[in-house]
Design a protein around this motif. Structure first.
Motif, PDB file in Angstrom:
ATOM      1  N   LEU A  57     -11.637  -8.300  11.544  1.00  0.00           N
ATOM      2  CA  LEU A  57     -10.997  -7.382  10.594  1.00  0.00           C
ATOM      3  C   LEU A  57      -9.485  -7.602  10.476  1.00  0.00           C
ATOM      4  O   LEU A  57      -8.935  -7.561   9.375  1.00  0.00           O
ATOM      5  N   SER A  58      -8.821  -7.837  11.614  1.00  0.00           N
ATOM      6  CA  SER A  58      -7.356  -7.932  11.526  1.00  0.00           C
ATOM      7  C   SER A  58      -6.927  -9.186  10.772  1.00  0.00           C
ATOM      8  O   SER A  58      -5.949  -9.156  10.031  1.00  0.00           O
ATOM      9  N   ASP A  71      -8.871 -10.749   8.512  1.00  0.00           N
ATOM     10  CA  ASP A  71      -9.396 -10.630   7.142  1.00  0.00           C
ATOM     11  C   ASP A  71      -8.524  -9.717   6.277  1.00  0.00           C
ATOM     12  O   ASP A  71      -8.441  -9.899   5.066  1.00  0.00           O
ATOM     13  N   ALA A  72      -7.904  -8.718   6.888  1.00  0.00           N
ATOM     14  CA  ALA A  72      -7.119  -7.742   6.116  1.00  0.00           C
ATOM     15  C   ALA A  72      -5.964  -8.446   5.409  1.00  0.00           C
ATOM     16  O   ALA A  72      -5.311  -9.308   5.995  1.00  0.00           O
ATOM     17  N   HIS A  73      -5.751  -8.092   4.143  1.00  0.00           N
ATOM     18  CA  HIS A  73      -4.651  -8.653   3.336  1.00  0.00           C
ATOM     19  C   HIS A  73      -4.716 -10.181   3.323  1.00  0.00           C
ATOM     20  O   HIS A  73      -3.678 -10.847   3.333  1.00  0.00           O
ATOM     21  N   ARG A  74      -5.920 -10.739   3.327  1.00  0.00           N
ATOM     22  CA  ARG A  74      -6.076 -12.197   3.338  1.00  0.00           C
ATOM     23  C   ARG A  74      -5.370 -12.828   2.128  1.00  0.00           C
ATOM     24  O   ARG A  74      -5.404 -12.283   1.032  1.00  0.00           O
ATOM     25  N   LEU A 128      -9.119 -11.364  -1.835  1.00  0.00           N
ATOM     26  CA  LEU A 128      -9.350 -10.444  -0.724  1.00  0.00           C
ATOM     27  C   LEU A 128     -10.817 -10.461  -0.290  1.00  0.00           C
ATOM     28  O   LEU A 128     -11.707 -10.764  -1.091  1.00  0.00           O
ATOM     29  N   MET A 183      -6.071  -0.775   3.392  1.00  0.00           N
ATOM     30  CA  MET A 183      -6.329  -1.577   4.607  1.00  0.00           C
ATOM     31  C   MET A 183      -6.302  -3.071   4.309  1.00  0.00           C
ATOM     32  O   MET A 183      -6.386  -3.883   5.224  1.00  0.00           O
ATOM     33  N   GLY A 184      -6.239  -3.450   3.022  1.00  0.00           N
ATOM     34  CA  GLY A 184      -6.130  -4.867   2.684  1.00  0.00           C
ATOM     35  C   GLY A 184      -7.449  -5.520   2.334  1.00  0.00           C
ATOM     36  O   GLY A 184      -7.585  -6.753   2.458  1.00  0.00           O
ATOM     37  N   PHE A 185      -8.398  -4.730   1.871  1.00  0.00           N
ATOM     38  CA  PHE A 185      -9.700  -5.250   1.450  1.00  0.00           C
ATOM     39  C   PHE A 185      -9.990  -4.765   0.024  1.00  0.00           C
ATOM     40  O   PHE A 185      -9.300  -3.892  -0.495  1.00  0.00           O
TER      41      PHE A 185
END
Ligand code: NAP
Length: 184
Positions: A112-113, A115-118, A122, A145-147
């Motif tokens: 998750l960390s 992947d977030a704001h990839r 997204l 959360m960036g997804f």
């Protein structure tokens, strides 16, 4: 934000790393705290959580259900019960209330960390729920959360938001929409 488990003392190190806005509390305190509750517990805990906190959870604007019924961990009996009650989304809502939204069920927590704001496209997060207001709030939080949230349907579609289904793992929003067209 308040973090909790039945042994909140064990979470103090985690919470200290997260900064001054993070707190630790008992399960009862965490259920009372704030308008949104996110639960990620073994499915065997769901009945007890519903019995002890279901009335309070039913009044929340949103309960995010990350939990999955997994036979090898939770027992075949629970998985059978969940199937007989319409799958994980509808079954969880019996315990946690109508504002339940399933999300983050089939992305490994370790990813998750990163992947977030990839960068680039997204990572999509498929979500399923019956309450429009709860779904709107869940979508906003997932964006923060960036997804990218992708609504795949009501709680009845929550049965596909478990590991091992085509929606499991990481997909872009377009891929999720494409996969979901073949699920009903
Ligand atoms: N791990 C993943 O990558 C991942 C990804 C997506 C979804 N999920 C789902 O998320 C859920 C949790 O998975 P996990 O891997 O985090 O399991 P876990 O490592 O066993 O953690 C479960 C957490 O639930 C707490 N808990 C257990 N029973 C409880 C109860 N009755 N009341 C309050 N808290 C309780 C435990 O703390 P105490 O024992 O201190 O109470 C622990 O913090 C599962 O349903 C899993 O399928 C996991």
């Amino acid at each position: 934000m308040m973090f909790s488990s039945r042994h909140p003392d064990t979470l103090k190190g985690l919470v200290d790393e997260l900064g001054p806005l993070a707190r630790v509390g008992t399960v009862a305190e965490a259920v009372e705290f704030g308008d949104v509750v996110m639960e990620a517990v073994p499915y065997t805990a769901m009945e007890q959580i519903g019995r002890d906190y279901g009335n309070t959870l039913a009044k929340k604007v949103l309960v995010i259900d990350v939990s999955n019924p997994i036979a090898r961990r939770d027992g075949a009996g629970i998985v059978k019960w969940v199937d007989e009650h319409g799958g994980a989304g509808l079954a969880t809502a019996k315990f946690l209330g109508a504002h339940t939204v399933r999300a983050f069920n089939a992305i490994g927590s370790a990813k998750l960390s990163t992947d977030a704001h990839r960068q680039g496209e997204l990572v999509g997060v498929p979500i399923a729920g019956d309450d429009a207001h709860a779904m709107d709030i869940a979508s906003s939080l997932i964006r923060e959360m960036g997804f990218k949230p992708v609504v795949i349907g009501g709680l009845a579609m929550g049965k596909y938001l478990v590991p091992g289904t085509p929606l499991g793992g990481e997909h872009t929003a377009d891929e999720i929409r494409q996969i979901a067209t073949n699920l009903h």
